[in-house]
Design a protein around this motif. Structure first.
Motif, PDB file in Angstrom:
ATOM      1  N   MET A   1      -4.652 -18.093  -3.787  1.00 21.50           N
ATOM      2  CA  MET A   1      -4.849 -16.782  -3.165  1.00 21.50           C
ATOM      3  C   MET A   1      -3.660 -15.880  -3.458  1.00 21.50           C
ATOM      4  N   ALA A   2      -3.950 -14.621  -3.743  1.00 19.37           N
ATOM      5  CA  ALA A   2      -2.896 -13.621  -3.909  1.00 19.37           C
ATOM      6  C   ALA A   2      -2.802 -12.791  -2.629  1.00 19.37           C
ATOM      7  N   HIS A   3      -1.593 -12.434  -2.247  1.00 14.91           N
ATOM      8  CA  HIS A   3      -1.336 -11.609  -1.064  1.00 14.91           C
ATOM      9  C   HIS A   3      -0.495 -10.423  -1.520  1.00 14.91           C
ATOM     10  N   VAL A   4      -1.079  -9.220  -1.445  1.00 15.03           N
ATOM     11  CA  VAL A   4      -0.413  -8.013  -1.940  1.00 15.03           C
ATOM     12  C   VAL A   4      -0.250  -7.032  -0.795  1.00 15.03           C
ATOM     13  N   THR A   5       0.985  -6.609  -0.539  1.00 13.62           N
ATOM     14  CA  THR A   5       1.272  -5.606   0.474  1.00 13.62           C
ATOM     15  C   THR A   5       2.698  -5.109   0.255  1.00 13.62           C
ATOM     16  N   ASP A   6       3.119  -4.120   1.045  1.00 15.96           N
ATOM     17  CA  ASP A   6       4.518  -3.701   1.050  1.00 15.96           C
ATOM     18  C   ASP A   6       5.226  -4.555   2.098  1.00 15.96           C
ATOM     19  N   PHE A   7       5.914  -5.577   1.632  1.00 14.74           N
ATOM     20  CA  PHE A   7       6.526  -6.532   2.553  1.00 14.74           C
ATOM     21  C   PHE A   7       7.732  -5.954   3.282  1.00 14.74           C
ATOM     22  N   THR A   8       8.181  -4.771   2.897  1.00 13.01           N
ATOM     23  CA  THR A   8       9.296  -4.144   3.609  1.00 13.01           C
ATOM     24  C   THR A   8       8.820  -3.291   4.775  1.00 13.01           C
ATOM     25  N   SER A   9       7.525  -2.992   4.830  1.00 14.04           N
ATOM     26  CA  SER A   9       6.993  -2.124   5.877  1.00 14.04           C
ATOM     27  C   SER A   9       6.796  -2.912   7.169  1.00 14.04           C
ATOM     28  N   ILE A  10       7.149  -2.279   8.293  1.00 10.72           N
ATOM     29  CA  ILE A  10       6.982  -2.933   9.595  1.00 10.72           C
ATOM     30  C   ILE A  10       5.807  -2.325  10.363  1.00 10.72           C
ATOM     31  N   GLU A  11       5.025  -1.464   9.699  1.00 10.90           N
ATOM     32  CA  GLU A  11       3.864  -0.877  10.348  1.00 10.90           C
ATOM     33  C   GLU A  11       2.786  -1.931  10.600  1.00 10.90           C
ATOM     34  N   THR A  12       1.971  -1.687  11.644  1.00 13.55           N
ATOM     35  CA  THR A  12       0.805  -2.543  11.866  1.00 13.55           C
ATOM     36  C   THR A  12      -0.161  -2.361  10.709  1.00 13.55           C
ATOM     37  N   PRO A  15      -5.606  -6.029   7.386  1.00 11.95           N
ATOM     38  CA  PRO A  15      -5.851  -6.982   6.302  1.00 11.95           C
ATOM     39  C   PRO A  15      -7.267  -6.852   5.730  1.00 11.95           C
ATOM     40  N   VAL A  16      -7.366  -6.875   4.402  1.00 12.05           N
ATOM     41  CA  VAL A  16      -8.641  -6.830   3.701  1.00 12.05           C
ATOM     42  C   VAL A  16      -8.708  -8.055   2.789  1.00 12.05           C
ATOM     43  N   LEU A  17      -9.851  -8.738   2.814  1.00 14.51           N
ATOM     44  CA  LEU A  17     -10.030  -9.946   2.015  1.00 14.51           C
ATOM     45  C   LEU A  17     -11.088  -9.721   0.944  1.00 14.51           C
ATOM     46  N   PHE A  18     -10.762 -10.084  -0.300  1.00 12.31           N
ATOM     47  CA  PHE A  18     -11.713 -10.094  -1.409  1.00 12.31           C
ATOM     48  C   PHE A  18     -11.896 -11.539  -1.870  1.00 12.31           C
ATOM     49  N   THR A  19     -13.133 -11.964  -2.045  1.00 12.48           N
ATOM     50  CA  THR A  19     -13.394 -13.284  -2.606  1.00 12.48           C
ATOM     51  C   THR A  19     -14.451 -13.170  -3.704  1.00 12.48           C
ATOM     52  N   GLU A  58      -2.825  -5.004   4.056  1.00 13.40           N
ATOM     53  CA  GLU A  58      -2.536  -6.277   3.402  1.00 13.40           C
ATOM     54  C   GLU A  58      -3.782  -6.660   2.629  1.00 13.40           C
ATOM     55  N   ILE A  59      -3.631  -6.933   1.364  1.00 12.96           N
ATOM     56  CA  ILE A  59      -4.765  -7.296   0.529  1.00 12.96           C
ATOM     57  C   ILE A  59      -4.659  -8.769   0.156  1.00 12.96           C
ATOM     58  N   TYR A  60      -5.680  -9.514   0.528  1.00 12.65           N
ATOM     59  CA  TYR A  60      -5.774 -10.931   0.187  1.00 12.65           C
ATOM     60  C   TYR A  60      -6.893 -11.096  -0.835  1.00 12.65           C
ATOM     61  N   VAL A  61      -6.617 -11.820  -1.910  1.00  8.30           N
ATOM     62  CA  VAL A  61      -7.607 -12.001  -2.968  1.00  8.30           C
ATOM     63  C   VAL A  61      -7.727 -13.481  -3.312  1.00  8.30           C
TER      64      VAL A  61
END
Length: 240
Positions: A1-12, A15-19, A58-61
């Motif tokens: 699985m790939a996890h793509v987001t701005d890991f420096t951001s503290i905003e709420t 999450p979106v999941l693609f399969t 947060e994008i999960y693929v």
């Protein structure tokens, strides 16, 4: 699985999941998601609007949910030459249809092991469906998009019912599909013309897992029979 987001951001974040590739004979979704990931990480370096989006998302693929089924299908002779091979084409390594193996209306599913729609010996009997279940239980997904093979159309829950009457978000889905129709030259509908049970998106949408996400099935045009199968050789690198 790939996890793509701005890991420096503290905003709420949402999450979106693609399969893709719940069916072993559906490599086009995997191919699309691998290209999507490549373009996403490349373009986010230059496009401020996309970078801002990843501060809130947060994008999960998961690009390949059925690797054993895909390996077997690639190694098959032309499935159209045999009813047995045709029935086995979408199945996993244990000859179970993963997108019939989830615990929503599972009891009404097909229990015939020789069928192309075999739902398994019990809900979540397969390691692949268990892995997706565990992921959905761990992450409060806001939206789940599953890529499948078939005619070009976009469908929202329920998969087990031709009527959308029991869908509490029916009007919201219809509004979203109306907007998507401006982008995709697809058939779009709430509910399915040919219902089936035990699907991943129905299980997620029913509120199983950590959330009840908006769910969409994108059916992408079938690859030609024999175009990726039929040479009797297994090569997963064809997706790359």
């Amino acid at each position: 699985m790939a996890h793509v987001t701005d890991f420096t951001s503290i905003e709420t974040k949402h999450p979106v999941l693609f399969t893709a590739a719940l069916d072993g004979n559906a490599p086009q979704g995997s191919d699309f998601l691998l290209d999507f990931l490549d373009q996403l990480v490349e373009r986010v370096q230059e496009e401020e609007s996309l970078a801002d989006l990843l501060k809130e998302m947060e994008i999960y693929v998961v690009p390949l949910l059925n690797p054993d089924g895909l390996e077997r299908w690639l190694a098959m002779p032309d499935p159209s030459e045999s009813e047995k091979l045709s029935n086995q084409a979408p199945l996993n390594g244990n000859l179970v249809r993963l997108n019939r193996n989830f615990a929503v209306k599972w009891a009404e599913g097909n229990k015939e092991p020789a069928s192309a729609d075999y739902a398994g010996s019990e809900p979540f009997s397969e390691s692949e469906s268990q892995a997706l279940r565990n992921l959905l239980e761990d992450i409060p997904i806001s939206m789940y998009i599953n890529l499948q093979n078939g005619v070009n159309h976009i469908i929202t829950p329920w998969n087990w019912n031709t009527s959308p009457a029991s869908n509490p978000e029916k009007s919201l889905y219809e509004s979203i599909l109306s907007e998507l129709s401006l982008i995709f030259p697809y058939s779009l509908r709430v509910g399915v013309p040919q219902p089936f049970t035990g699907s991943a998106t129905d299980w997620a949408y029913e509120g199983n897992g950590d959330s009840s996400p908006l769910c969409f099935n994108f059916y992408m045009k079938d690859v030609d029979v024999g175009a990726d199968a039929g040479d009797g050789e297994s090569d997963i690198t064809e997706l790359e």
